[in-house]
Design a protein around this motif. Structure first.
Motif, short mmCIF file in Angstrom:
data_model
loop_
_atom_site.label_atom_id
_atom_site.label_comp_id
_atom_site.label_asym_id
_atom_site.label_seq_id
_atom_site.Cartn_x
_atom_site.Cartn_y
_atom_site.Cartn_z
N UNK A 13 0.74 -1.49 0.30
CA UNK A 13 -0.35 0.01 -0.39
C UNK A 13 0.35 0.98 -0.46
N UNK A 14 2.03 1.25 1.13
CA UNK A 14 2.85 2.26 0.90
C UNK A 14 3.57 2.52 -0.45
N UNK A 15 3.90 1.80 -0.95
CA UNK A 15 4.47 1.53 -2.47
C UNK A 15 3.69 2.14 -3.20
N UNK A 16 2.39 2.01 -3.20
CA UNK A 16 1.26 2.76 -4.38
C UNK A 16 1.23 4.16 -4.09
N UNK A 17 1.51 4.88 -3.00
CA UNK A 17 1.64 6.41 -2.53
C UNK A 17 2.25 6.63 -3.35
N UNK A 18 2.32 8.63 -3.49
CA UNK A 18 3.61 9.21 -4.40
C UNK A 18 4.75 9.94 -4.03
N UNK B 265 20.70 2.64 -0.68
CA UNK B 265 21.11 2.83 -1.46
C UNK B 265 19.74 3.97 -2.08
N UNK B 266 18.56 3.19 -1.81
CA UNK B 266 17.46 4.23 -2.66
C UNK B 266 17.24 4.86 -2.09
N UNK B 267 17.88 5.17 -0.38
CA UNK B 267 17.46 6.24 -0.08
C UNK B 267 18.21 7.45 -0.90
N UNK B 268 19.70 7.34 -1.45
CA UNK B 268 20.50 8.32 -1.98
C UNK B 268 19.52 8.23 -2.92
N UNK B 269 19.38 7.43 -3.82
CA UNK B 269 19.50 7.33 -5.01
C UNK B 269 17.72 8.61 -5.04
N UNK B 270 16.67 8.44 -4.68
CA UNK B 270 15.90 9.38 -4.23
C UNK B 270 15.72 11.04 -4.04
N UNK B 271 17.28 10.56 -3.13
CA UNK B 271 17.49 12.02 -2.82
C UNK B 271 18.08 12.63 -3.44
N UNK B 272 19.24 12.44 -4.81
CA UNK B 272 18.98 12.70 -5.07
C UNK B 272 18.19 13.31 -5.84
N UNK B 273 17.70 12.24 -6.57
CA UNK B 273 16.35 12.30 -7.81
C UNK B 273 15.51 13.47 -7.07
N UNK B 274 15.38 13.75 -6.14
CA UNK B 274 14.25 15.24 -5.75
C UNK B 274 14.84 16.16 -5.91
N UNK B 275 16.21 16.28 -5.15
CA UNK B 275 17.14 17.21 -5.83
C UNK B 275 17.13 17.79 -7.05
N UNK C 67 19.46 12.26 6.70
CA UNK C 67 19.11 12.83 5.57
C UNK C 67 17.56 14.38 5.63
N UNK C 68 16.32 13.94 6.53
CA UNK C 68 15.48 14.32 6.83
C UNK C 68 14.94 15.40 6.75
N UNK C 69 16.45 15.94 6.59
CA UNK C 69 15.60 18.02 6.75
C UNK C 69 15.72 18.46 5.16
N UNK C 70 15.83 17.55 4.06
CA UNK C 70 16.70 17.07 2.92
C UNK C 70 15.30 16.71 2.10
N UNK C 71 13.96 15.77 2.69
CA UNK C 71 13.67 14.87 2.42
C UNK C 71 12.15 16.47 2.65
N UNK C 72 11.72 16.42 1.94
CA UNK C 72 10.43 17.91 1.41
C UNK C 72 9.58 16.78 2.33
N UNK D 257 9.09 15.95 -4.72
CA UNK D 257 9.51 14.43 -3.97
C UNK D 257 8.14 13.64 -4.31
N UNK D 258 7.29 14.41 -5.81
CA UNK D 258 5.70 13.06 -6.27
C UNK D 258 6.69 12.28 -7.00
N UNK D 259 6.19 10.63 -6.90
CA UNK D 259 6.87 9.77 -7.65
C UNK D 259 6.93 10.01 -9.22
N UNK D 260 5.51 10.41 -9.61
CA UNK D 260 5.16 10.37 -10.88
C UNK D 260 6.13 11.34 -11.57
N UNK D 261 6.59 12.28 -11.36
CA UNK D 261 7.64 12.88 -11.57
C UNK D 261 8.69 11.81 -12.41
#
Lengths: 113, 766
Positions: free
Chosen positions: A18-23, A87-97, B664-669, A102-106
């Protein structure tokens, strides 16, 4: 199979999916962790649960100890899922930057990054 | 031995060429392996061929299916092999001059050598599948060579066009070959030849023929697939000269030759080949007449000649097969020479437009002589080999009942003659009427071209004269080739002069018509060549296919995680439910010999509540805390159920994840993205049914009893063999050490990934 453990495993899988379904990114990571916990518990309990009899042996093997094989497999799995999550956390952090969102649909094209 | 030697000499090029390039000033040496292989092939192959001894070699491949790597030297394969390696050696030496100073020089040589290996392999393979593999190899290498100047879009496009057409034909041919072996009951050409009657009488015969011929026609640029050949001429000139005039396009011809005893002789075979060949002859000629580019004109005549050979194979009489081989050899000699000449002219003057090139003989005497000799052979004038080929062509055609054929042949040959004058005489020997020639008016960019560029075409042109004047030099080889196709054939002597007869009259008539065509040909040249309808159909088709798959991809690959997930989960639930519910029933029974303590129940309840809380909460801190609670709970479970190692690891990992998260929490919106209610309830249903499925499976999995023997053995061996009392630890570092090693690798890779991403993030920040 044990009822309470089964409920727990099923609950982890269900909420994880269910969490994976969220954006949002954070839900994605939480979903991965939940599914990982469920899978570890599943493998662990497949060997048969036995309370308070860890697999420690002396020269003479004791007649009944907990199954060491699933434990060894799960130990490997815990460490690997740790690597995956970090690894996923760093990847998503990079993507978000890059995306400023933080919208997965983008994340649905490969070219805009 | 014979095959091993030939192939290993050719393969040595892959070692030698880079060395020569690096250490030797004489770059012409790159042709050495090809030359050596040529002579080895000639001097080892010819004596045994002449004595009638058959050289074969078989390596087991799939013996259970009767498929082996069968090599056999046949007369036809011998001729093709000699052409491939002989012309190959000359092309190599030419290329060493042509490519001087090009950065991708070595790449070209090695590609040409790979092509040579594939082509020789094709000539000596006696197995349908082996033949097919070499066939496809030539297509792929041709793709790389046509697209050699891959910086240009047209070059890539033309390479793809050549690949798609020849490759498509190749696939059709593969199907045809498999059907052929099925009907004929064998994979080798020799056995199939013995079973030829089975094949031609089979109901599948028309299909086999069509499919196999599709392969041959696409490869040899027969109508209506001819359009790829002129486009492929964008390749560097050594490639055009080698692949697209002298050798690769002959692969299709070769296939028709070797298929003659297997599929040939029927009305269908004759009609198809004669019709296609005649149309190709005229279409290619017409294309050539409308062009101004020297290379395009040569491409047109190449198509014509390929049509001519197809036509002759279609007739299939002893004379026709002989004539076909003669035309093939003569064409390979003069066409490769002319192509090399065009490349030299292009490089020297910077143009290939026939209307701009005049009087070059003054500046390039050796090239001009080569062009003249090769051109005369192409025109079919005595005493050149081209003349002999044309005489035998007419001899083969005259007995035919169809009169229109002779008219077509005369017209086709006349066009070839007119174009030969245009290409090989005019640029060198005609005087420029508009400009006054003077010594200062040197059209050449470079006064001196590398000598290798004039020698190779010259050698080939000289051979054309030599074989024309003394045809007996190679007649024995031609005869063995004829015999390998039609073993009972009458061997007609090949003579330059066979008296005044009907073919000679036709020849004279051809020359007259050709001259007339030549003088009127200037009006036929078009300013811009319109796309032929073949190209148009090809492009439309390609566009349609690409469009279809783009649309399909857009539908199937939405790029949204939710969609993929939904598809995977629904499919999993549906499939498992469909297969397992009927056999296992839906009901789960509960039995346990485990003592449940309150502490376990309370922990489980807290964990479940936390899991649901993660789904609901919008606060990131809450999510992290809830995850931490779950991690700790799982560790407690591990500890309680006899797994202290797991508990320790779990706690450690959990702490690390929380630390990382906190870092990293501060970087995640904060996420304030909400899913529409309807969609969300849909996701809820999917998640719930997946959860239910997992629950049912886990409850039922008590029936799955993994073999206890392994674990028991581990417990027993732990102390005496592994010297450790903690069985789990011993398992990790000893019994299943490879797993642990893999695990360490995964973690290292992840660490490297995180490090790179993190470094990037920090540098972006500053």
């Amino acid at each position: 199979m044990e009822l309470i453990i089964s409920l727990l495993i099923a609950g982890f899988f269900g909420t994880g999916v269910y969490c994976l379904f969220q954006r949002s990114f954070i839900k994605l990571i939480a979903g991965l962790i939940l599914i990982g916990q469920g899978a570890n518990l599943l493998v662990f309990s497949v060997g048969g649960l036995m309370s308070l009899k860890p697999a420690f042996v002396g020269k003479e093997a004791p007649p009944m100890v907990a199954d060491p094989l699933p434990q060894a497999l799960v130990l490997t799995a815990i460490v690997i899922s740790f690597g995956l999550i970090i690894f996923t956390i760093s990847l998503l952090l990079k993507a978000q930057r890059e995306l400023k969102s933080d919208d997965l649909n983008q994340l649905n094209t490969t070219d805009t990054l | 031995m014979f095959f091993a030697l030939t192939f290993s000499i050719l393969a040595s090029a892959f070692l030698l060429v880079p060395l020569i390039k690096k250490f030797s000033g004489a770059r012409v040496l790159v042709s050495l392996p090809a030359g050596l292989a040529f002579f080895a092939f000639l001097f080892m192959g010819w004596p045994s061929l002449r004595s009638g001894e058959v050289i074969t070699h078989t390596l087991e491949w799939f013996p259970s299916m009767g498929i082996n790597l069968d090599f056999q030297l046949t007369g036809m394969g011998f001729v093709l092999g000699l052409l491939v390696m002989g012309i190959g050696a000359l092309i190599m030496s030419y290329a060493s001059g042509y490519m001087k100073g090009d950065a991708k020089e070595t790449r070209l040589y090695l590609l040409l050598y790979s092509f040579m290996v594939a082509m020789v392999g094709l000539a000596v393979s006696n197995n349908l599948l082996l033949f097919f593999i070499f066939w496809e190899l030539t297509s792929i290498i041709s793709y790389l060579l046509v697209g050699f100047k891959h910086e240009y879009e047209t070059s890539r496009k033309n390479a793809l066009q050549a690949l798609l057409i020849t490759g498509g034909g190749g696939i059709a041919m593969l199907i045809g070959l498999v059907m052929l072996s099925h009907v004929g009951g064998a994979w080798t050409f020799t056995e199939l030849t013995a079973n030829a009657h089975l094949i031609t009488e089979s109901a599948l015969y028309p299909y086999i023929l069509t499919l196999v011929l599709l392969g041959a026609f696409t490869k040899s640029a027969q109508f209506p697939f001819h359009f790829w050949l002129p486009n492929a001429m964008g390749a560097p000139t050594p490639v055009s000269a080698y692949l697209h005039s002298a050798t690769m396009v002959k692969a299709g011809i070769f296939l028709m030759f070797v298929m003659t005893p297997i599929l040939g002789g029927t009305e269908l075979w004759k009609t198809t080949l004669i019709t296609t060949g005649s149309i190709t002859l005229l279409v290619g000629g017409w294309f050539g007449l409308t062009q101004k580019d020297l290379k395009a004109i040569l491409a047109g005549t190449t198509i014509s000649v390929l049509g001519l050979i197809t036509f002759l194979i279609g007739i299939g009489s002893d004379k026709a097969i002989l004539a076909a081989i003669l035309v093939m050899v003569a064409h390979a000699l003069y066409k490769a020479s002319l192509f090399m000449m065009v490349g030299a002219v292009d490089l020297a003057t910077g143009t290939r437009n026939i209307n701009e090139l005049r009087g070059l003989k003054k500046w390039m005497p050796l090239t001009a002589t080569a062009a003249l000799l090769a051109g005369l052979s192409k025109m079919g004038l005595p005493p050149f080999y081209g003349f002999i080929a044309k005489e035998y062509l007419y001899k083969a055609a005259i007995p035919l009942p169809m009169e229109w054929i002779q008219a077509v042949l005369v017209l086709g040959n006349a066009i070839i003659l007119a174009l030969a004058i245009k290409v090989s005489i005019i640029p060198f020997f005609a005087k420029d009427k508009e400009k006054q020639e003077s010594a200062s008016d040197n059209p050449l960019h470079k006064n001196e071209l590398d000598w290798t560029m004039s020698v190779s075409p010259f050698v080939l042109a000289i051979l054309g004269v030599l074989f024309g004047a003394f045809p007996n030099l190679i007649t024995p080889m031609v005869h063995t080739a004829v015999h390998s196709i039609t073993p009972e054939a009458n061997l007609y002597a090949v003579k330059l002069w066979s008296g005044v007869n009907w073919p000679l009259i036709l020849s004279i008539f051809t020359v007259g018509l050709g001259l007339a065509l030549f003088f009127s040909s200037r009006w036929l040249e078009k300013k811009e060549t319109p796309k032929s309808w073949g190209v148009v159909i090809y492009e439309r088709l390609l566009e349609a296919v690409l469009c279809l798959f783009k649309k399909t991809t857009r539908v199937v690959q939405s790029g949204y995680l939710q969609n993929y997930l939904a598809v995977i989960l629904i499919a999993t639930v549906a499939l498992v439910a469909w297969k397992s519910i009927p056999t296992m029933g839906l009901w789960v029974s509960y039995e346990s010999n485990l003592t449940l303590t309150p502490i376990i129940i309370i922990t489980a309840v807290i964990m479940l509540i936390s899991a649901f809380w993660i789904c609901i909460t919008k606060s990131k801190l809450n999510s992290i805390i809830a995850l931490g609670v779950i991690g700790a709970g799982v560790a407690l479970l591990f500890a309680y159920y006899s797994a202290p190692d797991l508990a320790i690891t779990q706690l450690l990992v959990e702490s690390l994840i929380v630390v990382m998260f906190a870092w990293v929490i501060k970087d995640i919106k904060p996420h304030n993205l909400s899913t529409p209610l309807l969609l969300n309830s849909w996701y809820l249903i999917i998640s719930a049914s997946f959860s239910l499925l997992i629950f049912t499976l886990v409850m039922k999995s008590k029936l799955v009893n993994l073999a206890p023997a392994i674990s028991q053995k581990m417990v027993e061996m732990s102390y005496p063999e592994g010297f450790g009392s903690n069985v789990v630890n011993v398992t990790l570092v000893d019994f299943r050490a490879l797993d642990t090693w893999g695990e360490a690798t995964v973690i290292s890779i992840a660490a490297i990934g995180v490090w790179i991403l993190g470094k990037n993030l920090i540098s972006k920040k500053s």
